[in-house]
Design a protein around this motif. Structure first.
Motif, PDB file in Angstrom:
ATOM      1  N   ASP A   1       0.819  -1.213   0.000  1.00  0.00           N
ATOM      2  CA  ASP A   1       0.000   0.000   0.000  1.00  0.00           C
ATOM      3  C   ASP A   1       0.854   1.264   0.000  1.00  0.00           C
ATOM      4  O   ASP A   1       1.549   1.560   0.979  1.00  0.00           O
ATOM      5  CB  ASP A   1      -0.921  -0.018   1.217  1.00  0.00           C
ATOM      6  CG  ASP A   1      -1.886   1.161   1.247  1.00  0.00           C
ATOM      7  OD1 ASP A   1      -1.858   2.000   0.318  1.00  0.00           O
ATOM      8  OD2 ASP A   1      -2.679   1.243   2.206  1.00  0.00           O
ATOM      9  N   GLU A   2       0.792   2.019  -1.080  1.00  0.00           N
ATOM     10  CA  GLU A   2       1.614   3.229  -1.212  1.00  0.00           C
ATOM     11  C   GLU A   2       1.288   4.269  -0.153  1.00  0.00           C
ATOM     12  O   GLU A   2       2.173   5.008   0.305  1.00  0.00           O
ATOM     13  CB  GLU A   2       1.433   3.837  -2.601  1.00  0.00           C
ATOM     14  CG  GLU A   2       2.281   5.085  -2.835  1.00  0.00           C
ATOM     15  CD  GLU A   2       2.196   5.598  -4.256  1.00  0.00           C
ATOM     16  OE1 GLU A   2       2.668   6.723  -4.499  1.00  0.00           O
ATOM     17  OE2 GLU A   2       1.654   4.888  -5.126  1.00  0.00           O
ATOM     18  N   ASN A   3       0.031   4.346   0.256  1.00  0.00           N
ATOM     19  CA  ASN A   3      -0.377   5.358   1.226  1.00  0.00           C
ATOM     20  C   ASN A   3      -0.093   4.955   2.671  1.00  0.00           C
ATOM     21  O   ASN A   3      -0.271   5.756   3.587  1.00  0.00           O
ATOM     22  CB  ASN A   3      -1.876   5.652   1.073  1.00  0.00           C
ATOM     23  CG  ASN A   3      -2.190   6.344  -0.238  1.00  0.00           C
ATOM     24  OD1 ASN A   3      -1.512   7.281  -0.631  1.00  0.00           O
ATOM     25  ND2 ASN A   3      -3.214   5.868  -0.938  1.00  0.00           N
TER      26      ASN A   3
ATOM     27  N   LEU B   1      -7.187  14.844   2.301  1.00  0.00           N
ATOM     28  CA  LEU B   1      -5.773  14.607   2.587  1.00  0.00           C
ATOM     29  C   LEU B   1      -5.472  14.765   4.069  1.00  0.00           C
ATOM     30  O   LEU B   1      -5.980  15.690   4.714  1.00  0.00           O
ATOM     31  CB  LEU B   1      -4.883  15.606   1.836  1.00  0.00           C
ATOM     32  CG  LEU B   1      -4.715  15.471   0.327  1.00  0.00           C
ATOM     33  CD1 LEU B   1      -3.771  16.557  -0.174  1.00  0.00           C
ATOM     34  CD2 LEU B   1      -4.184  14.103  -0.036  1.00  0.00           C
ATOM     35  N   PRO B   2      -4.621  13.900   4.638  1.00  0.00           N
ATOM     36  CA  PRO B   2      -4.078  14.202   5.963  1.00  0.00           C
ATOM     37  C   PRO B   2      -3.333  15.535   5.881  1.00  0.00           C
ATOM     38  O   PRO B   2      -2.663  15.823   4.885  1.00  0.00           O
ATOM     39  CB  PRO B   2      -3.112  13.034   6.220  1.00  0.00           C
ATOM     40  CG  PRO B   2      -3.590  11.934   5.324  1.00  0.00           C
ATOM     41  CD  PRO B   2      -4.138  12.610   4.106  1.00  0.00           C
ATOM     42  N   VAL B   3      -3.441  16.329   6.925  1.00  0.00           N
ATOM     43  CA  VAL B   3      -2.906  17.684   6.863  1.00  0.00           C
ATOM     44  C   VAL B   3      -1.392  17.688   6.643  1.00  0.00           C
ATOM     45  O   VAL B   3      -0.861  18.572   5.966  1.00  0.00           O
ATOM     46  CB  VAL B   3      -3.294  18.463   8.145  1.00  0.00           C
ATOM     47  CG1 VAL B   3      -2.607  17.908   9.369  1.00  0.00           C
ATOM     48  CG2 VAL B   3      -2.992  19.949   7.986  1.00  0.00           C
ATOM     49  N   LEU B   4      -0.677  16.694   7.175  1.00  0.00           N
ATOM     50  CA  LEU B   4       0.770  16.630   6.950  1.00  0.00           C
ATOM     51  C   LEU B   4       1.087  16.373   5.486  1.00  0.00           C
ATOM     52  O   LEU B   4       2.014  16.972   4.921  1.00  0.00           O
ATOM     53  CB  LEU B   4       1.403  15.543   7.813  1.00  0.00           C
ATOM     54  CG  LEU B   4       2.910  15.347   7.595  1.00  0.00           C
ATOM     55  CD1 LEU B   4       3.693  16.595   7.994  1.00  0.00           C
ATOM     56  CD2 LEU B   4       3.424  14.131   8.357  1.00  0.00           C
ATOM     57  N   GLU B   5       0.331  15.489   4.854  1.00  0.00           N
ATOM     58  CA  GLU B   5       0.557  15.204   3.431  1.00  0.00           C
ATOM     59  C   GLU B   5       0.350  16.457   2.598  1.00  0.00           C
ATOM     60  O   GLU B   5       1.132  16.749   1.684  1.00  0.00           O
ATOM     61  CB  GLU B   5      -0.390  14.092   2.971  1.00  0.00           C
ATOM     62  CG  GLU B   5      -0.170  13.657   1.527  1.00  0.00           C
ATOM     63  CD  GLU B   5      -1.028  12.466   1.142  1.00  0.00           C
ATOM     64  OE1 GLU B   5      -1.418  12.387  -0.047  1.00  0.00           O
ATOM     65  OE2 GLU B   5      -1.311  11.627   2.020  1.00  0.00           O
TER      66      GLU B   5
ATOM     67  N   LYS C   1      -5.094  14.604  10.962  1.00  0.00           N
ATOM     68  CA  LYS C   1      -6.339  15.349  10.751  1.00  0.00           C
ATOM     69  C   LYS C   1      -6.585  15.532   9.254  1.00  0.00           C
ATOM     70  O   LYS C   1      -5.701  15.898   8.497  1.00  0.00           O
ATOM     71  CB  LYS C   1      -6.255  16.714  11.431  1.00  0.00           C
ATOM     72  CG  LYS C   1      -7.511  17.538  11.302  1.00  0.00           C
ATOM     73  CD  LYS C   1      -7.348  18.899  11.993  1.00  0.00           C
ATOM     74  CE  LYS C   1      -8.591  19.763  11.803  1.00  0.00           C
ATOM     75  NZ  LYS C   1      -8.423  21.106  12.431  1.00  0.00           N
ATOM     76  N   VAL C   2      -7.818  15.256   8.831  1.00  0.00           N
ATOM     77  CA  VAL C   2      -8.140  15.280   7.405  1.00  0.00           C
ATOM     78  C   VAL C   2      -8.518  16.690   6.966  1.00  0.00           C
ATOM     79  O   VAL C   2      -9.265  17.400   7.655  1.00  0.00           O
ATOM     80  CB  VAL C   2      -9.286  14.300   7.089  1.00  0.00           C
ATOM     81  CG1 VAL C   2      -9.730  14.431   5.638  1.00  0.00           C
ATOM     82  CG2 VAL C   2      -8.854  12.877   7.394  1.00  0.00           C
TER      83      VAL C   2
END
Length: 451
Positions: free
Chosen positions: A93-95, A191-195, A305-306
């Motif tokens: 899984d890439e994610n 998206l996760p906020v870090l991503e 967090k999304v």
């Protein structure tokens, strides 16, 4: 009797044609969850010895680094083993895990500290035997939440994993997808906020540090970065875009343990202590402290967090510029892109085989388009009920369906088939008896290793 057996063995040996040597690729697996609850430990507790066992992120990175180092050392210690253990890969899984988690494993193998190109021969012939370099594959750019995430991950592998000519990218579909179609199909991305933050930082870095001129106002991009930082960090006024970018790049270096140990020696005098209960961690940021947040359960929750990120047609020019930039980098470096038509159609973001990204990555017309090295593979034949012959046929008929002349299609498919042969990490041909003899000796040598 023994001489008769030897003559018989020699006759069999001479009568059998040589075939490609057996090749083993060692796989690292990306996993979404750590294997025990101690993943919630603060890195201070980890380094203070309060844990009894963990595959916490820092330990996970150390684990893959140690496995890679051991793998390379044993390949160099046992004669002939480098011809059979030929590559490493990180798949699944890439994610689940981003490339920075595996960068130590790839970097240590290509480190001049550990590479020994030759070993002294035991007897006769040449004085030295060549130790075959291990080949790199990393599965990336296939299953991504946002197109910038996919592009960023590809660039991280190319830049941070010591990639060289002949190494491979698994799938990398993001390099060949139709950007206008992707934007049309993805008006909003979760998206996760870090991503999201690191996507913006990567774009900023390619523009500011790599010299790629993006069709975007730099001030607007920097404002977005600071806005996200204010959502995540306490005392954001002590943070700059350059500091955030430096911390992002530090994620790919090997010695994270040394960095956080140094922080432990100084932070009690200068920084607030983190108790992993949601209280503030720091009141003045540095790039190293920002790096340490990736091993902090408080910030882990914040990073997950999304955020809803809107996608507009006005961004197409930015996406296309970055895509072209990476295709050119792949072409210039001689890195191969593995395509797997059936698997890609199942997982990828396109609906028909004639829209497969391979046609964008390597144009059938030699005079136009891109010409990256691509290969056609079967991925997992048991899962997708296919083989390489079928996969080549699918692409052949997909090219013909676009109205391309049959002679050109045949020539193009034959060139791609040749790329596949050239890209193989297997470099030797031997007959089965010779391989069996060598493998038996290798196994005897492995059992003698003092672990």
């Amino acid at each position: 009797k023994r001489k008769s057996q030897e003559r018989g063995l020699q006759a069999v040996n001479e009568s059998r044609a040589n075939i490609p040597t057996l090749g083993v690729v060692f796989h690292f697996l990306k996993s979404e969850h750590l294997e025990d609850c101690s993943g919630n430990y603060c890195w201070r507790r980890i380094l203070n010895g309060e844990n009894h066992y963990t595959v916490y992120r820092m330990m996970k990175r150390l684990y893959v680094e140690n496995v890679a180092r051991a793998l390379e050392e044993v390949r160099e210690a046992i004669p002939g083993l480098s011809e059979y253990i030929v590559g490493i890969d990180a798949a699944s899984d890439e994610n689940a895990m981003e490339p920075w988690m595996f960068s130590p494993a790839y970097k240590v193998i290509r480190s001049h500290k550990y590479i020994i190109p030759v070993m002294e021969a035991e007897s006769g012939g040449e004085r030295f035997n060549r130790i075959q370099n291990i080949g790199f594959t990393y599965h990336v750019g296939e299953d991504f939440r946002h197109v910038i995430s996919g592009l960023r991950h590809v660039d991280e592998v190319l830049e941070e994993f010591s990639y060289k000519s002949g190494d491979r990218l698994g799938h990398a579909l993001v390099l060949g997808i139709d950007m206008d179609q992707w934007i049309n199909d993805n008006e909003v991305v979760f998206l996760p906020v870090l991503e999201y933050l690191e996507n913006l930082l990567w774009m900023w870095g390619t523009n500011t540090c790599q010299g790629l001129t993006l069709p975007i106002q730099l001030e607007v991009l920097e404002d977005k970065i600071i806005d996200i930082a204010e959502e995540i960090y306490d005392f954001p006024e002590t943070i700059s875009v350059k500091m955030l970018y430096t911390a992002y790049k530090k994620k790919f270096i090997v010695n994270h343990g040394e960095i956080v140990k140094k922080l432990m020696d100084t932070e009690e005098k200068e920084y607030s202590v983190c108790y992993c209960d949601g209280k503030r961690c720091y009141n003045k940021w540095t790039a190293d402290l920002l790096l340490s947040t990736h091993y902090c359960p408080v910030y882990e929750k914040k990073y997950e967090k999304v955020k809803l990120v809107s996608v507009s047609a006005g961004e197409a020019a930015v996406f296309i510029t970055l895509q072209k930039y990476l295709i050119q980098k792949v072409e210039q470096r001689g890195v191969y892109i593995e395509t797997n038509p059936t698997s890609n159609l199942t997982i990828g973001d396109f609906s028909h085989m004639y829209r497969h990204p391979i046609f964008q990555l390597n144009s059938v017309d030699k005079n136009v388009g891109n010409h990256a090295f691509v290969t056609i593979n079967s991925d997992d034949p048991a899962v997708f009920n296919t083989n390489v012959e079928n996969e080549l046929a699918y692409i052949y008929y997909a090219a013909q369906a676009q109205g391309i002349a049959k002679s050109k299609v045949i020539e193009w498919v034959e060139q791609i088939r040749q790329y596949g042969m050239e890209a193989s990490f297997i470099k030797k041909e031997k007959n089965a008896v010779q391989m069996l003899t060598e493998l038996e000796e290798i196994m005897r040598e492995i059992t003698r290793i003092d672990i």
